[in-house]
Design an enzyme around this catalytic site. Sequence first.
Site, PDB file in Angstrom:
ATOM      1  N   TRP A   1       0.871  -1.174   0.000  1.00  0.00           N
ATOM      2  CA  TRP A   1       0.000   0.000   0.000  1.00  0.00           C
ATOM      3  C   TRP A   1       0.916   1.234   0.000  1.00  0.00           C
ATOM      4  O   TRP A   1       1.775   1.346   0.889  1.00  0.00           O
ATOM      5  CB  TRP A   1      -0.870  -0.047   1.253  1.00  0.00           C
TER       6      TRP A   1
ATOM      7  N   ASP B   1      -0.635  -5.297   9.745  1.00  0.00           N
ATOM      8  CA  ASP B   1      -1.652  -4.384   9.229  1.00  0.00           C
ATOM      9  C   ASP B   1      -2.837  -5.225   8.753  1.00  0.00           C
ATOM     10  O   ASP B   1      -2.757  -5.910   7.731  1.00  0.00           O
ATOM     11  CB  ASP B   1      -1.050  -3.562   8.074  1.00  0.00           C
TER      12      ASP B   1
ATOM     13  N   ALA C   1      -6.304  -4.724   7.490  1.00  0.00           N
ATOM     14  CA  ALA C   1      -7.228  -3.685   7.014  1.00  0.00           C
ATOM     15  C   ALA C   1      -8.464  -4.266   6.326  1.00  0.00           C
ATOM     16  O   ALA C   1      -9.391  -3.529   6.008  1.00  0.00           O
ATOM     17  CB  ALA C   1      -6.508  -2.735   6.057  1.00  0.00           C
TER      18      ALA C   1
ATOM     19  N   LYS D   1     -13.339  -0.952   5.784  1.00  0.00           N
ATOM     20  CA  LYS D   1     -13.780  -1.800   4.669  1.00  0.00           C
ATOM     21  C   LYS D   1     -14.819  -2.814   5.146  1.00  0.00           C
ATOM     22  O   LYS D   1     -15.851  -2.992   4.511  1.00  0.00           O
ATOM     23  CB  LYS D   1     -12.610  -2.561   4.050  1.00  0.00           C
TER      24      LYS D   1
HETATM   25  N1  PLP Z   1      -3.630  -0.686   5.332  1.00  0.00           N
HETATM   26  C1  PLP Z   1      -3.839  -1.088   4.080  1.00  0.00           C
HETATM   27  C2  PLP Z   1      -3.052  -2.229   3.540  1.00  0.00           C
HETATM   28  C3  PLP Z   1      -4.773  -0.446   3.267  1.00  0.00           C
HETATM   29  O1  PLP Z   1      -4.969  -0.862   2.010  1.00  0.00           O
HETATM   30  C4  PLP Z   1      -5.504   0.644   3.804  1.00  0.00           C
HETATM   31  C5  PLP Z   1      -6.481   1.369   2.985  1.00  0.00           C
HETATM   32  O2  PLP Z   1      -6.538   1.356   1.796  1.00  0.00           O
HETATM   33  C6  PLP Z   1      -5.269   1.012   5.127  1.00  0.00           C
HETATM   34  C7  PLP Z   1      -4.318   0.334   5.857  1.00  0.00           C
HETATM   35  C8  PLP Z   1      -5.977   2.164   5.787  1.00  0.00           C
HETATM   36  O3  PLP Z   1      -7.323   2.108   5.779  1.00  0.00           O
HETATM   37  P1  PLP Z   1      -8.230   3.272   6.382  1.00  0.00           P
HETATM   38  O4  PLP Z   1      -9.063   3.776   5.277  1.00  0.00           O
HETATM   39  O5  PLP Z   1      -9.014   2.614   7.474  1.00  0.00           O
HETATM   40  O6  PLP Z   1      -7.318   4.314   6.944  1.00  0.00           O
END
Ligand code: PLP
Length: 390
Positions: free
Chosen positions: A127, A206, A208, A241
């Site tokens: 990401w 992480d 998510a 999500k």
């Molecule tokens: N970590 C990963 C791998 C993501 O893809 C994302 C969002 O796209 C996040 C963290 C952060 O998500 P949030 O929208 O809750 O900040």
Amino acid sequence: MLSTLPAQPADALLALIKLYAADERADKIDLGVGVYRTGDGATPVFAAVKGAERKLLETQDSKAYLGPEGDMGFVDALKPHIFGKDFPAIDRIDGMQTPGGTGGVRVAVAMAKAAGVTRVIMGNPSWPNHAQIMKDLDLGVVTFNHARDGSVDMDALRAAIADAGPTDAILLHGCCHNPTGIDYTIEQWGEIAALLRDKDLLPILDLAYQGLGYGMDEDAQGVRLVMSTVPEALLAYSCDKNFGLYRDRVGAFYVLAADRSQLPAIMSNGATLARASWSMPPDHGAAAVRIILEDADLTRQWLGELDDMRARMRQVRDRLAAAGTAGSVDMTPYGTQSGLFAMLPLSNEQIQALRDDHAVYMAGSGRINVAGLTTGNIDKFIDAVASVSA
Ligand code: PLP
């Protein structure tokens, strides 16, 4: 003074949204931005969230400050869903609410730095905001190759762990890897957990997209294995999500300490970091999640909606896999990969041709949001990929 600031590159995905909006072709396909879409192309509010919001409206009697840790009822209510009901190390875990998973990653990395970490090892690709956060916190980054030929590159990961220094930490995606959709198997997670323990390497996990891959329990297996094996770990979590709360910014940060007596001091650092960054997280979305998780009927309804989302993405993935090859692209691995994203091995010219000649919009990296595909447009998409990559 401000005039000395150089212009920063525009966010490529936001630029893509504008291009897509301006395209007048009726059969255009948006595979860019990473939000879930129904078969009709909508990103609706979950019915369970609407139900919880109604309750919140009726019952909330104050909006006074909660403190840097946010809604601890929310943080605690999530624990059995993340860690399972009888997690052996649960008494060594504490958490706090954060503004989205991004806030969780930010506190996790900042806390690692405050504890002495100087470099973060992470897979490539990842990401994009991971690298931006490391840069902003002035941390070194060491990358290893995440995937090769449609599966995880375990040799690269093993070598990265073996080469880790005493002030390194490692960042790993818990499930539904962004952008590849390529996750570790449970056997691989077992090996990773043992390697991290033996190397005494701090994991920053992480998570998510829990529930968007194979199920709430299935998608947390890796995180659970690591956190029941190593002495210390940091976990960033997003509800944006799996509850569809994107703009309400709902996330959390959890710490696994070597000994539970260390948790108050460690978490006081989390509170200090939050105070200096956002002071307190926004309340509304987390309060709605807490209300869902405290109510058996709303929890059932939410899990049912999540099942529907996952089933739709599996259908899309099955259809891609059933196509076999499209031009030079082997679509079969997409069937077993997980979550919102997949990577197409296309050149910049091929991605441009998809946009110009077929009105298919995707990130310049080759990442697609599989939820942008529907029964109405998937055949056109497969034909378009075949035509640009033939
Ligand atoms: N970590 C990963 C791998 C993501 O893809 C994302 C969002 O796209 C996040 C963290 C952060 O998500 P949030 O929208 O809750 O900040």
